[in-house]
Write a protein that holds these residues in place. Structure first.
Motif, PDB file in Angstrom:
ATOM      1  N   HIS A  54       0.849  -1.188   0.000  1.00 36.93           N
ATOM      2  CA  HIS A  54       0.000   0.000   0.000  1.00 36.93           C
ATOM      3  C   HIS A  54       0.883   1.235   0.000  1.00 36.93           C
ATOM      4  CE1 HIS A  54      -3.365  -2.607   0.902  1.00 36.93           C
ATOM      5  NE2 HIS A  54      -2.649  -3.135   1.869  1.00 36.93           N
ATOM      6  N   VAL A  55       0.549   2.178  -0.855  1.00 40.16           N
ATOM      7  CA  VAL A  55       1.263   3.445  -0.912  1.00 40.16           C
ATOM      8  C   VAL A  55       0.241   4.544  -0.683  1.00 40.16           C
ATOM      9  CG1 VAL A  55       2.617   5.023  -2.360  1.00 40.16           C
ATOM     10  CG2 VAL A  55       2.994   2.550  -2.505  1.00 40.16           C
ATOM     11  N   VAL A  56       0.489   5.368   0.316  1.00 38.72           N
ATOM     12  CA  VAL A  56      -0.398   6.474   0.654  1.00 38.72           C
ATOM     13  C   VAL A  56       0.302   7.768   0.278  1.00 38.72           C
ATOM     14  CG1 VAL A  56      -1.607   7.679   2.523  1.00 38.72           C
ATOM     15  CG2 VAL A  56      -1.415   5.171   2.560  1.00 38.72           C
ATOM     16  N   VAL A  57      -0.390   8.602  -0.497  1.00 33.80           N
ATOM     17  CA  VAL A  57       0.170   9.875  -0.932  1.00 33.80           C
ATOM     18  C   VAL A  57      -0.730  10.986  -0.408  1.00 33.80           C
ATOM     19  CG1 VAL A  57       0.821  11.292  -2.922  1.00 33.80           C
ATOM     20  CG2 VAL A  57       1.088   8.799  -3.028  1.00 33.80           C
ATOM     21  N   ASN A  58      -0.170  11.897   0.371  1.00 36.36           N
ATOM     22  CA  ASN A  58      -0.916  13.052   0.861  1.00 36.36           C
ATOM     23  C   ASN A  58      -0.787  14.153  -0.182  1.00 36.36           C
ATOM     24  OD1 ASN A  58      -1.982  15.268   2.103  1.00 36.36           O
ATOM     25  ND2 ASN A  58      -0.735  15.117   3.946  1.00 36.36           N
ATOM     26  N   VAL A  59      -1.888  14.443  -0.879  1.00 37.48           N
ATOM     27  CA  VAL A  59      -1.818  15.440  -1.951  1.00 37.48           C
ATOM     28  C   VAL A  59      -2.194  16.829  -1.485  1.00 37.48           C
ATOM     29  CG1 VAL A  59      -2.202  13.750  -3.763  1.00 37.48           C
ATOM     30  CG2 VAL A  59      -4.155  15.001  -2.814  1.00 37.48           C
ATOM     31  N   GLY A  60      -2.665  16.984  -0.279  1.00 35.95           N
ATOM     32  CA  GLY A  60      -2.978  18.311   0.223  1.00 35.95           C
ATOM     33  C   GLY A  60      -4.346  18.804  -0.181  1.00 35.95           C
ATOM     34  N   SER A  61      -4.590  20.052   0.136  1.00 34.31           N
ATOM     35  CA  SER A  61      -5.945  20.590   0.012  1.00 34.31           C
ATOM     36  C   SER A  61      -6.207  21.355  -1.273  1.00 34.31           C
ATOM     37  CB  SER A  61      -6.232  21.502   1.205  1.00 34.31           C
ATOM     38  OG  SER A  61      -5.287  22.559   1.239  1.00 34.31           O
TER      39      SER A  61
END
Length: 189
Positions: A54-61
Motif C-alpha cells: 500500500h502506498v499512501v500519498v498526501n496530496v494536500g488541500s
C-alpha cells in the motif's frame, strides 16, 4: 526522485521507518516544487507500488488547475498522484468552511479519478448524532462518496504529531480502525 532518476541505489535507502509505516518525506521547501515534474512523482509512486503493498500519498488541500508558474507544477503533482490512485480518501473538517472546501476538493478530484472510488472521512467530527446527520445531508446533497466516516477529535493525535509518533490508542485510532475494517478490509490489521 534523485535516487530513482540517477539510480544511485535502491529507493528504499531514503525510506524512514516510523513503525508500522515506511515513510518518504515530501518536499520541505516551497521553492523545491518548481524543480519537480509530475512525471517524476508518477515514476516514484510507480516504483513504490512495486515495493510496498500500500502506498499512501498526501496530496494536500489544493488540486485545482491554476495559471502558469511554480505553484501550478506543485498542484500538477497532486493531480497526477490522484490520477494514479487505486483509491482516494478525502479528509474534511466539520465546519461550514470545512464542508465548502471539502466539496470543492471533491469536485476537482472527481474529474481526475477516472471512476476510482472516493471515500470521505470527517476528521474532528462532533459526537452529536444530529450534527453528524446535518454534515452527511449537506455533503450528500452535492456529492455521493463511496463511503462516509467520522473520526472524533482526540488529543492523542496532537501529542503524536508533536512527538513524531503514530497514534497507538484512543478514540481516533478506534474510529479509524473500525472504518478500515469495514471499508478497506485488505488493509485491516
Amino acid at each position: 526522485i534523485d535516487v530513482l532518476e540517477h539510480r544511485t541505489g535502491p529507493v528504499t535507502q531514503v525510506v524512514h521507518l516510523v513503525e508500522p509505516f515506511a515513510v518518504i518525506s515530501g518536499l520541505p521547501n516551497v521553492g523545491d516544487w518548481s524543480e519537480v515534474r509530475p512525471s517524476q512523482v508518477a515514476d516514484l509512486i510507480t516504483e513504490l507500488t512495486s515495493l510496498f503493498d500500500h502506498v499512501v500519498v498526501n496530496v494536500g488541500s489544493h488540486i485545482e488547475a491554476l495559471g502558469f508558474g511554480s505553484s501550478n507544477e506543485r498542484f500538477g503533482i497532486s493531480r497526477r498522484a490522484i490520477e494514479l490512485a487505486d483509491r482516494v480518501i478525502a479528509v474534511g473538517l466539520p465546519s461550514p468552511v470545512g464542508v465548502s472546501r471539502t466539496l470543492g476538493w471533491l469536485a476537482d478530484a472527481d474529474r481526475l479519478t477516472g471512476g476510482t472510488p472516493v471515500d470521505l472521512l470527517i476528521n474532528r467530527a462532533p459526537r452529536d448524532q444530529f450534527r453528524r446527520g446535518e454534515l452527511v445531508e449537506e455533503i450528500t446533497r452535492t456529492y455521493q462518496p463511496a463511503s462516509f466516516g467520522f473520526i472524533p477529535s482526540d488529543d492523542a493525535v496532537e501529542r503524536a504529531a508533536w512527538d513524531g509518533t503514530v497514534v497507538a490508542k484512543g478514540r481516533f485510532k478506534k474510529a479509524l480502525d473500525r472504518w478500515v475494517d469495514r471499508f478497506v478490509p485488505e488493509m485491516a490489521s
